[in-house]
Design an enzyme around this catalytic site. Structure first.
Site, PDB file in Angstrom:
ATOM      1  N   HIS A   1     -15.235 -14.542  -5.185  1.00  0.00           N
ATOM      2  CA  HIS A   1     -16.338 -14.939  -6.061  1.00  0.00           C
ATOM      3  C   HIS A   1     -15.851 -15.953  -7.076  1.00  0.00           C
ATOM      4  O   HIS A   1     -14.808 -15.764  -7.717  1.00  0.00           O
ATOM      5  CB  HIS A   1     -16.908 -13.718  -6.789  1.00  0.00           C
ATOM      6  N   SER A   2     -16.578 -17.065  -7.184  1.00  0.00           N
ATOM      7  CA  SER A   2     -16.403 -18.030  -8.256  1.00  0.00           C
ATOM      8  C   SER A   2     -14.964 -18.541  -8.312  1.00  0.00           C
ATOM      9  O   SER A   2     -14.471 -19.100  -7.332  1.00  0.00           O
ATOM     10  CB  SER A   2     -16.831 -17.377  -9.580  1.00  0.00           C
TER      11      SER A   2
END
Length: 405
Positions: free
Chosen positions: A233-234
């Site tokens: 994520h991210s």
């Protein structure tokens, strides 16, 4: 392949004997403490999905060693990684999923939502996946050592509200006003926001150091548990590409949730009418800060000859940096099933397509999927914590089951 990576019933002495555990959750104690209830019959704060009870064959934790360095005439270790795992009683998928959180976060992102609902880790376990969640090196339970890791970045309330949660935010990017899925107001003083903000942590300021340490630790983790699917994520997006470059035979798939981007330069959202301006060169190797394998070889980032789109693909999107043709290829990532998933309202919505384009041009086929393509609307960047988080988890599992072999 290690026994534990193949089967939830086999014994793996490196991690510990299996312990029969039924209906046990990473999140149960947290939700009881924070929200004062453990009654599974209340649908508004139900901890478990009765149709998919969480039956665990084994769970535990271990640390991946880092490397020893000398600091103030003493030997210490840096770059170690804390790992927490659950193996389902009824395992249906051959490869474990390794969940790697983003910047300013820890593994808590995947263990529960801030309003006490089941997180992605438990949901994947309940649906037959072995799951490993990590605290990135230099973060959370992995430990932080200021003399070695240097300056930090602190997540302010204003920054967290603006980027992640506030439903009535200043519209710095065109899609910001579409955010509807955060549980609560997303502002300081709201119960769900306060629980979420309590989980935020300082982050090493040197992004290249973060990437390198987690590349090393992630490779060691796969050496220990065997082939796996990475869910990033991210900020962890660059870590996923780096681990795959380091251990291409052990990465069986990548679920990249709004990975760090766009390629080359940061995009600064500043509001109407122009919305975007260029930030610093943050990923000089295209999708990573550190060196990644290209063919023909690139010795320095300057060897990547870059061009920029004259026009954005459509209104509300940034113009992408790509390689000038003929483009160097990324052979270690080629052939790995890759999903790049973007929500409707996130600050990533204007530019994640650029990451997909950069990889595609470099010979790395990927599925660029917008949640809106599947009728899933209103999500921001922290989609694993939002009201429809399990609907998104189901989409991820369907893609994994259709594409990872």
């Amino acid at each position: 392949m290690p026994a534990q990576a193949r089967s939830g019933s086999a014994k793996d002495a490196r991690i510990g004997p299996h312990r029969a555990v039924a209906m046990l959750s990473f999140t149960a104690l947290l939700a009881v403490v924070v929200f004062g209830t453990s009654d599974p019959t209340r649908t508004e704060d139900q901890l478990f999905d009765a149709s998919r009870p969480l039956e665990v064959a084994d769970q535990g934790a271990f640390s991946i060693p880092g490397r020893y360095v000398e600091v103030d005439k003493q030997t210490v270790m840096i770059g170690q990684m804390y790992v927490q795992y659950q193996i389902p009683k009824h395992r249906t998928r051959p490869y474990a999923v390794v969940m790697i959180h983003g910047g300013g976060q820890t593994a808590s992102n995947f263990l529960a939502t801030p309003d006490g609902r089941r997180g992605w880790a438990d949901d994947f376990v309940a649906n037959g996946y072995a799951v490993y969640v990590v605290d990135q090196a230099g973060r959370g339970r992995s430990g932080f050592f200021g003399d070695s890791y240097g300056r930090t970045r602190k997540p302010s309330v204003a920054n967290v509200e603006q980027r992640f949660t506030a439903l009535e935010r200043k519209q710095l990017w065109p899609q910001a006003g579409l955010h509807t899925q955060w549980p609560g107001t997303g502002a300081q003083g709201d119960a769900a926001f306060d629980v979420f903000y309590a989980s935020q942590v300082e982050t090493i300021g040197d992004e290249a150091l973060i990437e390198q340490m987690n590349r090393e630790a992630g490779a060691k983790l796969l050496d220990r548990i065997g082939p796996a699917v990475l869910l990033t994520h991210s900020q962890a997006g660059v870590i996923g590409w780096s681990i795959a470059d380091e251990r291409p035979q052990l990465v069986k798939g990548i679920l990249a949730i709004e990975p760090s981007g766009p390629p080359i330069r940061e995009t600064v959202a500043k509001g109407a009418p122009d919305y975007f301006e260029d930030g610093v060169v943050a990923r000089p190797w295209g999708v990573t800060r550190g060196r990644i394998t290209f063919d023909p070889p690139a010795q320095t980032p300057g060897d990547l000859k870059l061009v920029r789109q004259e026009q954005a693909d459509r209104t509300g999107l940034v113009r992408c940096f790509l390689q000038a043709e003929p483009a160097r290829q990324m052979p270690h990532l080629r052939g790995i099933p890759i999903l790049i998933l973007v929500s409707e309202a996130s600050y990533h919505a204007p530019y994640d397509h650029c990451t997909a384009k950069f990889l595609e041009q470099a010979g790395v086929k990927n599925s660029f999927v917008k949640l809106t393509d599947h009728g899933i609307r209103g999500n921001g960047h922290m989609m694993m914590l939002e009201k429809n988080n399990l609907e998104i988890a189901a989409l991820l599992r369907r893609w994994e089951q259709d594409n990872v072999r």
